[in-house]
Design a protein around this motif. Sequence first.
Motif, PDB file in Angstrom:
ATOM      1  N   LYS A 150       0.800  -1.170   0.105  1.00  0.00           N
ATOM      2  CA  LYS A 150       0.044  -0.005   0.184  1.00  0.00           C
ATOM      3  C   LYS A 150       0.845   1.384   0.033  1.00  0.00           C
ATOM      4  CE  LYS A 150      -3.881   2.410   2.491  1.00  0.00           C
ATOM      5  NZ  LYS A 150      -4.759   2.388   3.667  1.00  0.00           N
ATOM      6  N   ILE A 151       0.527   2.254  -0.780  1.00  0.00           N
ATOM      7  CA  ILE A 151       1.234   3.431  -0.853  1.00  0.00           C
ATOM      8  C   ILE A 151       0.810   4.463   0.203  1.00  0.00           C
ATOM      9  CG2 ILE A 151       1.912   5.572  -2.044  1.00  0.00           C
ATOM     10  CD1 ILE A 151       1.327   4.029  -4.735  1.00  0.00           C
ATOM     11  N   LEU A 152       1.517   4.521   1.249  1.00  0.00           N
ATOM     12  CA  LEU A 152       1.151   5.135   2.520  1.00  0.00           C
ATOM     13  C   LEU A 152       1.501   6.837   2.392  1.00  0.00           C
ATOM     14  CD1 LEU A 152       2.500   3.167   5.465  1.00  0.00           C
ATOM     15  CD2 LEU A 152       0.073   3.327   4.569  1.00  0.00           C
ATOM     16  N   GLU A 153       2.409   7.077   1.528  1.00  0.00           N
ATOM     17  CA  GLU A 153       2.890   8.427   0.961  1.00  0.00           C
ATOM     18  C   GLU A 153       3.609   8.432  -0.316  1.00  0.00           C
ATOM     19  OE1 GLU A 153       5.407  10.390   4.135  1.00  0.00           O
ATOM     20  OE2 GLU A 153       4.399   9.618   5.876  1.00  0.00           O
ATOM     21  N   GLY A 158      -2.687   5.737  -1.437  1.00  0.00           N
ATOM     22  CA  GLY A 158      -3.873   4.846  -1.051  1.00  0.00           C
ATOM     23  C   GLY A 158      -3.817   3.806  -2.065  1.00  0.00           C
ATOM     24  N   GLY A 159      -3.303   3.676  -2.999  1.00  0.00           N
ATOM     25  CA  GLY A 159      -3.115   2.894  -4.052  1.00  0.00           C
ATOM     26  C   GLY A 159      -2.309   1.567  -3.620  1.00  0.00           C
ATOM     27  N   THR A 160      -2.349   0.409  -4.508  1.00  0.00           N
ATOM     28  CA  THR A 160      -1.744  -0.782  -4.306  1.00  0.00           C
ATOM     29  C   THR A 160      -0.500  -0.946  -5.288  1.00  0.00           C
ATOM     30  OG1 THR A 160      -3.652  -1.777  -3.390  1.00  0.00           O
ATOM     31  CG2 THR A 160      -2.129  -3.167  -4.136  1.00  0.00           C
ATOM     32  N   VAL A 161       0.470  -1.392  -4.989  1.00  0.00           N
ATOM     33  CA  VAL A 161       1.594  -1.618  -5.494  1.00  0.00           C
ATOM     34  C   VAL A 161       1.934  -3.130  -5.674  1.00  0.00           C
ATOM     35  CG1 VAL A 161       4.036  -1.288  -6.012  1.00  0.00           C
ATOM     36  CG2 VAL A 161       2.473   0.572  -5.223  1.00  0.00           C
ATOM     37  N   PHE A 209      16.645   2.860  -1.856  1.00  0.00           N
ATOM     38  CA  PHE A 209      15.592   2.515  -0.940  1.00  0.00           C
ATOM     39  C   PHE A 209      16.042   1.758   0.330  1.00  0.00           C
ATOM     40  CE2 PHE A 209      16.386  -1.808  -2.943  1.00  0.00           C
ATOM     41  CZ  PHE A 209      16.218  -2.646  -2.059  1.00  0.00           C
ATOM     42  N   LYS A 210      15.092   1.710   1.214  1.00  0.00           N
ATOM     43  CA  LYS A 210      15.279   1.124   2.751  1.00  0.00           C
ATOM     44  C   LYS A 210      14.343   0.274   3.197  1.00  0.00           C
ATOM     45  CE  LYS A 210      16.290   2.477   7.264  1.00  0.00           C
ATOM     46  NZ  LYS A 210      16.697   3.545   8.344  1.00  0.00           N
ATOM     47  N   ARG A 211      14.437  -0.634   3.479  1.00  0.00           N
ATOM     48  CA  ARG A 211      13.622  -1.952   3.866  1.00  0.00           C
ATOM     49  C   ARG A 211      13.524  -1.924   5.329  1.00  0.00           C
ATOM     50  NH1 ARG A 211      11.169  -6.844   1.482  1.00  0.00           N
ATOM     51  NH2 ARG A 211       9.581  -7.338   3.541  1.00  0.00           N
ATOM     52  N   ASP A 212      12.621  -2.077   5.989  1.00  0.00           N
ATOM     53  CA  ASP A 212      12.397  -2.427   7.428  1.00  0.00           C
ATOM     54  C   ASP A 212      11.109  -3.157   7.670  1.00  0.00           C
ATOM     55  OD1 ASP A 212      12.795  -2.503   9.954  1.00  0.00           O
ATOM     56  OD2 ASP A 212      12.379  -0.561  10.619  1.00  0.00           O
ATOM     57  N   GLY A 213      11.440  -4.425   7.732  1.00  0.00           N
ATOM     58  CA  GLY A 213      10.212  -5.589   7.835  1.00  0.00           C
ATOM     59  C   GLY A 213       9.192  -5.178   6.548  1.00  0.00           C
ATOM     60  N   LYS A 214       8.009  -4.756   7.177  1.00  0.00           N
ATOM     61  CA  LYS A 214       6.857  -4.653   6.122  1.00  0.00           C
ATOM     62  C   LYS A 214       6.841  -3.016   5.695  1.00  0.00           C
ATOM     63  CE  LYS A 214       3.973  -8.268   8.033  1.00  0.00           C
ATOM     64  NZ  LYS A 214       3.960  -8.856   7.058  1.00  0.00           N
ATOM     65  N   GLN A 215       7.706  -2.281   5.871  1.00  0.00           N
ATOM     66  CA  GLN A 215       7.656  -1.008   5.105  1.00  0.00           C
ATOM     67  C   GLN A 215       8.905  -0.920   4.288  1.00  0.00           C
ATOM     68  OE1 GLN A 215       7.112   2.156   8.052  1.00  0.00           O
ATOM     69  NE2 GLN A 215       4.894   2.083   7.978  1.00  0.00           N
ATOM     70  N   TRP A 240       8.368   7.714  -2.030  1.00  0.00           N
ATOM     71  CA  TRP A 240       7.299   6.797  -1.485  1.00  0.00           C
ATOM     72  C   TRP A 240       7.682   6.144  -0.061  1.00  0.00           C
ATOM     73  CZ3 TRP A 240       8.930   6.217  -6.844  1.00  0.00           C
ATOM     74  CH2 TRP A 240       7.973   6.653  -7.623  1.00  0.00           C
ATOM     75  N   LEU A 241       6.503   6.218   0.470  1.00  0.00           N
ATOM     76  CA  LEU A 241       6.508   5.168   1.702  1.00  0.00           C
ATOM     77  C   LEU A 241       5.449   4.006   1.426  1.00  0.00           C
ATOM     78  CD1 LEU A 241       7.308   4.249   4.599  1.00  0.00           C
ATOM     79  CD2 LEU A 241       5.741   5.826   5.547  1.00  0.00           C
ATOM     80  N   LEU A 242       6.180   2.671   1.277  1.00  0.00           N
ATOM     81  CA  LEU A 242       5.097   1.769   0.916  1.00  0.00           C
ATOM     82  C   LEU A 242       5.036   0.700   2.366  1.00  0.00           C
ATOM     83  CD1 LEU A 242       6.524   0.660  -2.352  1.00  0.00           C
ATOM     84  CD2 LEU A 242       4.820   2.277  -1.751  1.00  0.00           C
ATOM     85  N   GLU A 243       3.874   0.013   2.397  1.00  0.00           N
ATOM     86  CA  GLU A 243       3.753  -0.913   3.351  1.00  0.00           C
ATOM     87  C   GLU A 243       3.159  -2.191   2.873  1.00  0.00           C
ATOM     88  OE1 GLU A 243       2.479  -0.418   7.855  1.00  0.00           O
ATOM     89  OE2 GLU A 243       0.642  -0.563   6.665  1.00  0.00           O
ATOM     90  N   GLN A 244       3.699  -3.355   3.281  1.00  0.00           N
ATOM     91  CA  GLN A 244       3.428  -4.574   2.788  1.00  0.00           C
ATOM     92  C   GLN A 244       2.040  -5.162   3.641  1.00  0.00           C
ATOM     93  OE1 GLN A 244       6.211  -7.754   3.662  1.00  0.00           O
ATOM     94  NE2 GLN A 244       5.960  -8.376   1.493  1.00  0.00           N
ATOM     95  N   LYS A 245       1.205  -5.495   2.586  1.00  0.00           N
ATOM     96  CA  LYS A 245      -0.034  -5.931   3.472  1.00  0.00           C
ATOM     97  C   LYS A 245      -0.059  -7.291   3.830  1.00  0.00           C
ATOM     98  CE  LYS A 245      -3.057  -3.095   0.110  1.00  0.00           C
ATOM     99  NZ  LYS A 245      -4.246  -3.016  -0.717  1.00  0.00           N
TER     100      LYS A 245
END
Length: 245
Positions: A150-153, A158-161, A209-215, A240-245
């Motif tokens: 999910k695109i948090l920022e 609000g969309g899905t990647v 990019f920087k990956r930290d768990g689900k973000q 972008w700030l993404l979060e894994q669903k």
Amino acid sequence: MRNALALSLLAALLGGCASHKPEDYNGVWINQNAIDAASKGTGLRYALERHGPNFEWKVNVAAGQASYSNGFELVEGRLKAIDEDHWQVELDGDQVENLELDGKELVQATSDWAPEQRFQRSSDTINPDIPPGAAFEQALYGAYLKGNWKILEGPGQGGTVRFRDNGALDGLPNLDRYALCLAGDCASMTGKFDSLWLERNQQGNPWIFKRDGKQMEIFQAINDSQPDEMPSLRPGARRWLLEQK
């Protein structure tokens, strides 16, 4: 009775140590340990370096050929049997790699330039059309960036990647392909930072990019080098700030 039991145990032990057939070595073998480490959601290249340096082996016993990929180059060699259980791969520069099977794993023995590494057979078969390292890359992409994000920022908030295991990309505005930097020049340009390539219609740019768990944060890549120098990239503004669903 006691002698019969002892003979049965001995037969079981000998059966467990039976030699492998030469064709058991055939196939594409991937570094699953590196993929498992990366899929925990930590730094990508850090995980790969800890479990590298090689990511994939391709073995063809009938042709007497074996090759490995380390993320930026293909190294090919001549395969020959030492005995029923041990094989050598003769490479350029008098380098030799030793291979053997341990159960269902292909083991690359410890050498002066690399630690012991273990590989698991990929479902891909030996096919000249399969690019070197492609089996490992596809398995890594599917594990490291699996699922929906999910695109948090950022643009498209609000969309899905979805990062597909073949490099296709859905959901990031005006982008349709991606590639993770595993090693080589792209790694040299970004130093300690993880990077990826984002593009549309074969036109794109590198990003940090920087990956930290689900973000996962994706930053613009700022080049601090002069025009006649190799690029030296660092994170700029976060895109972008993404979060894994």
